[in-house]
Design a protein around this motif. Sequence first.
Motif, PDB file in Angstrom:
ATOM      1  N   ARG A   1       2.610   1.407 -13.117  1.00 58.42           N
ATOM      2  CA  ARG A   1       1.333   1.434 -14.617  1.00 58.42           C
ATOM      3  C   ARG A   1       0.406   0.661 -13.385  1.00 58.42           C
ATOM      4  NH1 ARG A   1       5.621  -0.971 -19.172  1.00 58.42           N
ATOM      5  NH2 ARG A   1       6.962   0.748 -19.066  1.00 58.42           N
ATOM      6  N   PHE A   2      -0.813   1.268 -14.200  1.00 60.30           N
ATOM      7  CA  PHE A   2      -2.118   0.827 -14.312  1.00 60.30           C
ATOM      8  C   PHE A   2      -2.429  -1.199 -13.919  1.00 60.30           C
ATOM      9  CE2 PHE A   2      -3.328   4.696 -15.938  1.00 60.30           C
ATOM     10  CZ  PHE A   2      -3.921   5.278 -14.914  1.00 60.30           C
ATOM     11  N   PHE A   3      -2.708  -1.713 -12.806  1.00 61.43           N
ATOM     12  CA  PHE A   3      -2.125  -3.243 -13.065  1.00 61.43           C
ATOM     13  C   PHE A   3      -3.139  -3.862 -14.686  1.00 61.43           C
ATOM     14  CE2 PHE A   3      -3.984  -7.789 -11.831  1.00 61.43           C
ATOM     15  CZ  PHE A   3      -1.932  -7.603 -10.850  1.00 61.43           C
ATOM     16  N   ASP A   4      -1.982  -5.009 -14.177  1.00 62.64           N
ATOM     17  CA  ASP A   4      -2.187  -6.164 -15.809  1.00 62.64           C
ATOM     18  C   ASP A   4      -2.348  -7.075 -15.406  1.00 62.64           C
ATOM     19  OD1 ASP A   4      -1.826  -7.047 -18.628  1.00 62.64           O
ATOM     20  OD2 ASP A   4      -0.209  -6.158 -19.058  1.00 62.64           O
ATOM     21  N   GLU A   5      -3.323  -7.609 -15.709  1.00 66.88           N
ATOM     22  CA  GLU A   5      -3.673  -8.943 -15.268  1.00 66.88           C
ATOM     23  C   GLU A   5      -2.165 -10.091 -15.995  1.00 66.88           C
ATOM     24  OE1 GLU A   5      -5.301 -10.521 -12.945  1.00 66.88           O
ATOM     25  OE2 GLU A   5      -6.651  -8.754 -13.031  1.00 66.88           O
ATOM     26  N   ALA A   6      -2.037  -9.553 -16.704  1.00 66.06           N
ATOM     27  CA  ALA A   6      -0.856 -10.630 -17.449  1.00 66.06           C
ATOM     28  C   ALA A   6       0.244 -10.807 -16.723  1.00 66.06           C
ATOM     29  CB  ALA A   6      -0.542 -10.028 -18.939  1.00 66.06           C
ATOM     30  N   VAL A   7       0.181 -10.299 -15.883  1.00 65.62           N
ATOM     31  CA  VAL A   7       1.629 -10.433 -15.135  1.00 65.62           C
ATOM     32  C   VAL A   7       1.794 -10.990 -13.764  1.00 65.62           C
ATOM     33  CG1 VAL A   7       2.156  -7.565 -15.409  1.00 65.62           C
ATOM     34  CG2 VAL A   7       1.464  -8.066 -12.892  1.00 65.62           C
ATOM     35  N   VAL A   8       0.132 -11.495 -13.330  1.00 63.45           N
ATOM     36  CA  VAL A   8       0.224 -12.740 -12.614  1.00 63.45           C
ATOM     37  C   VAL A   8       0.761 -13.903 -13.096  1.00 63.45           C
ATOM     38  CG1 VAL A   8      -1.278 -14.530 -11.606  1.00 63.45           C
ATOM     39  CG2 VAL A   8      -2.242 -11.577 -11.518  1.00 63.45           C
ATOM     40  N   LYS A   9       1.082 -13.704 -14.586  1.00 68.73           N
ATOM     41  CA  LYS A   9       1.365 -15.398 -14.984  1.00 68.73           C
ATOM     42  C   LYS A   9       2.993 -15.310 -15.132  1.00 68.73           C
ATOM     43  CE  LYS A   9      -2.501 -16.072 -17.735  1.00 68.73           C
ATOM     44  NZ  LYS A   9      -2.690 -15.920 -19.411  1.00 68.73           N
ATOM     45  N   LYS A  10       3.446 -13.925 -14.994  1.00 70.96           N
ATOM     46  CA  LYS A  10       4.542 -13.972 -15.156  1.00 70.96           C
ATOM     47  C   LYS A  10       5.645 -14.159 -14.040  1.00 70.96           C
ATOM     48  CE  LYS A  10       4.487 -10.393 -18.644  1.00 70.96           C
ATOM     49  NZ  LYS A  10       5.070  -9.300 -19.045  1.00 70.96           N
ATOM     50  N   GLY A  11       5.242 -14.177 -12.515  1.00 72.81           N
ATOM     51  CA  GLY A  11       5.695 -14.933 -11.694  1.00 72.81           C
ATOM     52  C   GLY A  11       4.617 -15.655 -10.747  1.00 72.81           C
ATOM     53  N   LYS A  12       5.816 -15.273  -8.660  1.00 71.72           N
ATOM     54  CA  LYS A  12       4.646 -16.057  -7.890  1.00 71.72           C
ATOM     55  C   LYS A  12       3.641 -14.526  -7.243  1.00 71.72           C
ATOM     56  CE  LYS A  12       4.273 -18.802  -3.988  1.00 71.72           C
ATOM     57  NZ  LYS A  12       4.752 -19.360  -3.360  1.00 71.72           N
ATOM     58  N   TYR A  13       2.140 -14.352  -7.595  1.00 74.71           N
ATOM     59  CA  TYR A  13       1.519 -13.414  -6.908  1.00 74.71           C
ATOM     60  C   TYR A  13       1.057 -13.612  -6.020  1.00 74.71           C
ATOM     61  CZ  TYR A  13      -2.825 -10.464  -8.090  1.00 74.71           C
ATOM     62  OH  TYR A  13      -3.405  -8.400  -6.905  1.00 74.71           O
ATOM     63  N   HIS A  14       1.256 -12.727  -4.789  1.00 74.77           N
ATOM     64  CA  HIS A  14       0.168 -12.516  -3.294  1.00 74.77           C
ATOM     65  C   HIS A  14      -0.590 -11.648  -2.978  1.00 74.77           C
ATOM     66  CE1 HIS A  14       4.091 -15.144  -1.948  1.00 74.77           C
ATOM     67  NE2 HIS A  14       4.819 -14.443  -3.145  1.00 74.77           N
ATOM     68  N   GLU A  15      -1.554 -11.682  -2.655  1.00 76.65           N
ATOM     69  CA  GLU A  15      -2.615 -11.087  -2.419  1.00 76.65           C
ATOM     70  C   GLU A  15      -2.367 -10.190  -0.752  1.00 76.65           C
ATOM     71  OE1 GLU A  15      -5.739 -10.827  -4.203  1.00 76.65           O
ATOM     72  OE2 GLU A  15      -5.801 -12.658  -5.249  1.00 76.65           O
ATOM     73  N   PRO A  16      -3.387  -9.464  -0.791  1.00 77.16           N
ATOM     74  CA  PRO A  16      -2.598  -8.697   0.630  1.00 77.16           C
ATOM     75  C   PRO A  16      -3.507  -8.692   1.897  1.00 77.16           C
ATOM     76  CG  PRO A  16      -3.342  -7.498  -0.936  1.00 77.16           C
ATOM     77  CD  PRO A  16      -3.441  -8.465  -1.443  1.00 77.16           C
ATOM     78  N   LYS A  17      -3.300  -9.472   3.466  1.00 77.41           N
ATOM     79  CA  LYS A  17      -3.278 -10.146   4.308  1.00 77.41           C
ATOM     80  C   LYS A  17      -4.001  -8.927   4.780  1.00 77.41           C
ATOM     81  CE  LYS A  17      -2.180 -13.978   2.896  1.00 77.41           C
ATOM     82  NZ  LYS A  17      -3.226 -14.670   2.022  1.00 77.41           N
ATOM     83  N   MET A  18      -3.055  -7.794   4.493  1.00 79.95           N
ATOM     84  CA  MET A  18      -3.367  -6.833   5.619  1.00 79.95           C
ATOM     85  C   MET A  18      -4.464  -5.506   5.245  1.00 79.95           C
ATOM     86  SD  MET A  18      -1.084  -3.455   6.966  1.00 79.95           S
ATOM     87  CE  MET A  18       0.469  -4.445   7.782  1.00 79.95           C
TER      88      MET A  18
ATOM     89  N   TYR B   1       1.113  -0.739   0.332  1.00 89.01           N
ATOM     90  CA  TYR B   1      -0.114  -0.074  -0.539  1.00 89.01           C
ATOM     91  C   TYR B   1       0.421   0.690   0.060  1.00 89.01           C
ATOM     92  CZ  TYR B   1      -4.169  -2.920   1.154  1.00 89.01           C
ATOM     93  OH  TYR B   1      -5.160  -4.335   1.330  1.00 89.01           O
ATOM     94  N   PHE B   2       0.232   2.015  -0.551  1.00 84.92           N
ATOM     95  CA  PHE B   2       1.138   3.426  -1.463  1.00 84.92           C
ATOM     96  C   PHE B   2       0.596   4.291  -0.046  1.00 84.92           C
ATOM     97  CE2 PHE B   2       4.644   2.829  -4.676  1.00 84.92           C
ATOM     98  CZ  PHE B   2       4.593   1.533  -4.228  1.00 84.92           C
TER      99      PHE B   2
ATOM    100  N   ILE C   1       3.656   0.139   2.509  1.00 90.81           N
ATOM    101  CA  ILE C   1       3.623  -0.722   3.711  1.00 90.81           C
ATOM    102  C   ILE C   1       3.111  -1.816   3.428  1.00 90.81           C
ATOM    103  CG2 ILE C   1       2.067  -0.543   5.519  1.00 90.81           C
ATOM    104  CD1 ILE C   1       3.807   2.151   5.561  1.00 90.81           C
ATOM    105  N   PRO C   2       4.203  -2.843   2.630  1.00 96.13           N
ATOM    106  CA  PRO C   2       3.754  -4.630   2.594  1.00 96.13           C
ATOM    107  C   PRO C   2       2.957  -4.954   3.383  1.00 96.13           C
ATOM    108  CG  PRO C   2       6.053  -4.425   3.337  1.00 96.13           C
ATOM    109  CD  PRO C   2       5.179  -2.524   3.423  1.00 96.13           C
ATOM    110  N   ALA C   3       1.554  -4.812   2.746  1.00 98.06           N
ATOM    111  CA  ALA C   3       0.470  -5.899   2.989  1.00 98.06           C
ATOM    112  C   ALA C   3       0.266  -7.333   2.513  1.00 98.06           C
ATOM    113  CB  ALA C   3       0.062  -5.413   2.114  1.00 98.06           C
ATOM    114  N   GLY C   4       1.411  -7.921   2.793  1.00 98.71           N
ATOM    115  CA  GLY C   4       1.212 -10.200   2.168  1.00 98.71           C
ATOM    116  C   GLY C   4       2.618 -10.116   2.302  1.00 98.71           C
ATOM    117  N   SER C   5       2.952 -11.524   1.892  1.00 96.38           N
ATOM    118  CA  SER C   5       3.660 -12.284   1.314  1.00 96.38           C
ATOM    119  C   SER C   5       4.705 -12.702   2.536  1.00 96.38           C
ATOM    120  CB  SER C   5       4.130 -11.409  -0.054  1.00 96.38           C
ATOM    121  OG  SER C   5       5.554 -10.883   0.696  1.00 96.38           O
ATOM    122  N   PRO C   6       5.527 -13.834   2.447  1.00 97.13           N
ATOM    123  CA  PRO C   6       6.662 -14.065   3.746  1.00 97.13           C
ATOM    124  C   PRO C   6       7.739 -12.857   3.204  1.00 97.13           C
ATOM    125  CG  PRO C   6       6.461 -15.729   1.989  1.00 97.13           C
ATOM    126  CD  PRO C   6       5.614 -14.769   0.991  1.00 97.13           C
ATOM    127  N   PHE C   7       7.431 -11.562   2.684  1.00102.00           N
ATOM    128  CA  PHE C   7       8.861 -10.839   2.210  1.00102.00           C
ATOM    129  C   PHE C   7       8.369  -9.578   3.055  1.00102.00           C
ATOM    130  CE2 PHE C   7       8.816 -13.561  -1.407  1.00102.00           C
ATOM    131  CZ  PHE C   7       9.908 -13.908  -1.212  1.00102.00           C
TER     132      PHE C   7
END
Length: 298
Positions: free
Chosen positions: A129-146, A86-87, A108-114
């Motif tokens: 940039r505005f979020f692009d769904e295509a980036v999800v496939k390029k790595g491991k996507y972490h949802e916010p936990k906070m 979160y910015f 403020i990091p909102a989740g993930s092991p990092f």
Amino acid sequence: MEVQCPTCSARFKVPDTVSVATCPYCGTTFHVHTGEESSEEHFFFPPMRKDAGGVLLKFLSRQYGAPADITGAKVTKKELHWVPVYFFYLHGKSTRWSTIEEVRFVGIPAGSPFQGLLKDYPFPIRGKRFFDEAVVKKGKYHEPKMSKEEAEAIARSIMESALRSEAAEEDKSLGGVEIEVKYQGLVHYPLWEVHYEYGGQNFVGYVDGTDGRVVQAEYPLMSGARKKATLLGAAVLAIGLIVGIAAAGAYESAWGFIGGLIPGGAGAFGVFRKGAVKKRKVSEVMRLKEGNLYFKPI
């Protein structure tokens, strides 16, 4: 053409062809012709094109006591993580003293092991940039936990702490405060996790996916460097003993000996702790309030 940020009033130039811009000073994204802030609240930073494994090993090769051939280490795993952050734009001031005022931009990091690794990390303002769904496939996507509200409370506490520190530096009582906290969106930030093998041992490092800064990494400390550190630590301790004995003789008191021994012991402990270890953690990132993390032992 020149535009003005609706949040911090900064003026800067953008190409005539753009309709939406992000302020390089506070990170606000807005429509350049109307001045209205963008309703889009989900962004990402494009990942760099450089090889994260190569960037990490090259950085480690420049560290004190690292093996000369570490750039030839075998990279056993590379994984790109999309870390939710979160910015916020923060503006705070004392209601008692006009000289006590702070402006900050925090993530403020909102989740993930990092989440802990990236606490207080100096995230960039430009480039999202505005979020692009295509980036999800390029790595491991972490949802916010906070929640956003929890992150906002943390951001507010950061500003309160900054104002208290500033008041303390001026030897003043802070009094009341006014704090503006402006939410600037959820950003999925790229972070590379790189594992490598050297001398039969496994090591791990984390590389900023936007520009290749090494957030934190382990490397093996060569035996020659450890021996030098051990000798240096012993020398510091010996000097402390000599000074202590001399002080005890001069003052005819055991306190003189203790007064000389304590500084020597503290200095030797620092040398042993940092230089007489088999693995070291390093970073090329200057953390807020914590100084440089270079030579942090494991």
